[in-house]
Design an enzyme around this catalytic site. Structure first.
Site, PDB file in Angstrom:
ATOM      1  N   ASP A 147       0.807  -1.230   0.000  1.00  0.00           N
ATOM      2  CA  ASP A 147       0.000   0.000   0.000  1.00  0.00           C
ATOM      3  C   ASP A 147       0.841   1.283   0.000  1.00  0.00           C
ATOM      4  OD1 ASP A 147      -2.460  -1.277  -0.057  1.00  0.00           O
ATOM      5  OD2 ASP A 147      -2.442  -1.597   2.105  1.00  0.00           O
ATOM      6  N   ARG A 193      -7.265   0.500  -0.037  1.00  0.00           N
ATOM      7  CA  ARG A 193      -8.566   0.937   0.448  1.00  0.00           C
ATOM      8  C   ARG A 193      -8.575   2.425   0.807  1.00  0.00           C
ATOM      9  NH1 ARG A 193     -12.730  -1.753  -0.056  1.00  0.00           N
ATOM     10  NH2 ARG A 193     -14.478  -1.749   1.386  1.00  0.00           N
TER      11      ARG A 193
END
Lengths: 421, 421
Positions: A147, A193
């Site tokens: 991420d 996300r």
């Protein structure tokens, strides 16, 4: 009898392509160090410490350069992982006492924890406990996360390989899309996300002839379906095929996940959640009516070693080595990390950061790196991303599939080990 | 003035990783042949012939070995594709007259059509028309389909690379799945609506330590949800992680697609169809209740050149060359194909098959190659598959992504061409 000076290393959180490279780095440096007697690996993260699932890595990898190199090029996590958050010390001290009891039993002087945000929280908490109780143990965090959302560092190991997988896949998917002489919209849903780094890296698929993805939507900006349709219609005016990269974490003006508006219902009336890509596909089908398809890039984003970044692998390995280096120099309660010295030619240096500055923080894509229209990334962001995907490792194939380190090895050696301890 | 002896080649149907390799084979052999004057490519399949979208491939590739080699290693379709079925001659002759008019105008002596089932129908129909009208033109089909469902041949170009992608991906996905110490079921949905060859190739992911996929369900056998749950529960008794490969085309005892039982409904009440993987994920969630995830392998199955089979590429190229060879020998109304001479060491020969024997047929996985329980494939099937995924091409990377032939080239040259004709 003097106590041994042993290393314990473990891996935690979601897998990446290069988290084993960091483990290999810890092993390579520790094996070279005369001061260090044994190197243990805890299976399944901190839970493996609690449950005393320790394997003798010095036996498995000592004197076996080839195996160590194979570990470096094996995706996911050799030692297994966990998603376990330590309770706060003031709430429950049981885990802490157990962990330090194991540290004592195995004469652990250096503990290395390879992981992301949540894992750095563990490093932080254990460091605090050690300090408060005057326990002489060195605790170092080694970062990894596809991420790229850790603060205080330029980027994180695992991200470059995921970015390369995403860019290469989108290029190939574009070749697949361009072949029909029909108006087509293709939506590619990408992981991440809260932070849009991975979705942004789709822009690296662009080359001299293919400008895909033509639109990019990151979770840092509010997503509007009306604007999305307008963007698509504008693109369709001057091109036949529009390829769009969207983050799985897109949110609307009320902060609601766009994906949550999509639910699946089966013949029994049961409902499950589906992705934002499928949701937008449905909208395009109704509102624009041209050929449309959505693709959800799957977990291969975090484990496709066969198309990984050599830069990423080498940095992950070097960070593992540097973690040991820092520990030997007496540092503790730190995370090691990458600092970018220059972009062209690309150069990094290795730094240590106080762990409390890193734990439980999240680095998002700066808004100034997103175009004003909110449907693309800027050249600055692309310049930042470019060096991270450079270089390809040599992956050995056996019978037509990649040859990775056989996980079984651990279990075989564990037998030996358990019979000895 | 004597007429020229020109070649026309085109690509049709769904893309594969190696369909350009076959085109490169046609080009390489044609360019060497003194008898042949020009080589045209029709854009977007047979529709490109009808619409006179012809590009001068002899100009683009003649004397440019490097470009030809790059074409060989570029996925999908350089000339574009179409999904267009010619009407029967007795119904409507317009297309036929138009096509043969173009053949005449461009002095086409040899027409090569690279494609799958539907494309072979086109080859069949055009051959019939030529024969009935005594037109001296050679028409040859060159097979491609990831589905491996063409009859009369051992296997089809495109299949081996797709199989390698599937097997390699499942191996990496397994590494990703094994890391948590939690009961997990992972369902991988694989292409192939009627024939189970691609799903079967998931079995090639198995190696010395990973037996995934542990269950395999092909569309050739009736699928029962009750049996599926029973199979899973049996697996869960002796292993932590169960990885399952399912064909997108699974059907129940009434011949209904299992996927069709799954529908998506959004906030407006609109319904779209989702895959069998998602459907089974929902069932497992309710009926077994352990951690479950489904992954739909996407179009990368048919375009991931970065992890393609060298055997497949070389065979596709050789079939292109052999198509020209057969044409020069006077054969027509034929499809060229692969015949397996031996398995160990693997050897093939190149054959021609009367086109009417191939068109509109479908080769499924023989039932005796599926285990009696219907949840795995036999060793015979694995032996058949193994040689097809062997070998890796050298893929050049540029700025971290694969360097493929830039499609723009066609359009640039088309300009030149159109100004000349």
């Amino acid at each position: 009898m003097s106590r041994e000076c042993n290393v314990l290393v473990s891996q935690s959180g979601g897998p990446t392509t290069v988290i084993n490279a960091s483990l290999a780095g810890v092993l390579a440096r520790s094996l070279k160090e005369k001061m260090i007697n044994r190197i243990y690996g805890a299976e399944y993260g901190i839970q493996g410490v609690i449950n005393e699932r320790l394997v003798p890595l010095h036996q498995i990898f000592g004197g076996n350069e080839e195996r160590l190199n194979q570990l470096k090029l094996t995706p996911s996590m050799f030692l297994g992982s966990c998603r376990y958050r330590l309770p706060h010390m003031l709430e429950d001290i049981t885990d802490y006492e157990r962990i330090f009891q194991i540290f004592y039993k195995y004469q652990i002087k250096y503990f290395f924890y390879i992981g992301g945000n949540d894992s750095m929280d563990t490093v932080d908490k254990l460091s605090d406990y050690a300090k408060q109780n005057n326990i002489d143990i060195t605790i170092i965090g080694i970062p990894k996360t596809i991420d790229n959302d850790l603060v205080e560092v330029d980027h994180t190991p695992g991200f470059g390989s995921a970015a390369k997988y995403i860019a290469s896949s989108i290029l190939e998917i574009s070749h697949d899309t361009y072949i029909y002489n029909t108006k087509t919209i293709l939506i590619v849903e990408i992981m991440g996300r809260n932070a849009g780094w991975l979705t942004a890296s789709a822009a690296l698929a662009r080359n001299g002839y293919s400008r895909a993805p033509h639109l990019i939507y990151l979770p840092e900006r509010v997503f509007s379906v009306a604007q999305f349709l307008q963007d698509l219609n504008k693109q369709l005016k001057h091109r036949q095929h529009v390829i769009v990269a969207v983050s799985e974490g897109l949110k609307d003006e009320y902060g609601m996940y766009v994906a949550s508006k999509n639910s699946q219902i089966d013949q029994f009336g049961h409902v499950t959640l589906s992705g934002v890509g499928k949701y937008l596909e449905g909208i395009v089908q109704r509102e624009i009516g041209c050929k449309v398809r959505s693709i959800e890039l799957n977990v291969l984003q975090r484990c496709a070693m066969h198309v990984s970044s050599l830069t990423d692998i080498e940095e992950a390995f070097a960070l593992g080595e540097y973690g040991v280096e820092a520990a030997l120099m007496g540092e503790t309660a730190k995370m090691v990390g990458l600092y970018r010295i220059a972009n062209d030619p690309y150069r990094v240096s290795y730094i240590t950061i106080p762990i409390h500055k890193v734990a439980n923080q999240e680095k998002k894509v700066p808004l100034e790196w997103i175009t004003p229209e909110g449907n693309d990334v800027t050249e600055d962001l692309i310049d930042y991303l470019k060096p991270l995907i450079i270089g390809e490792p040599f992956i050995e194939f056996e019978e037509g599939i990649p040859k990775y380190l056989k996980i079984k090895t651990v279990f075989e050696h564990k037998q030996i080990y358990q019979s000895k301890v």
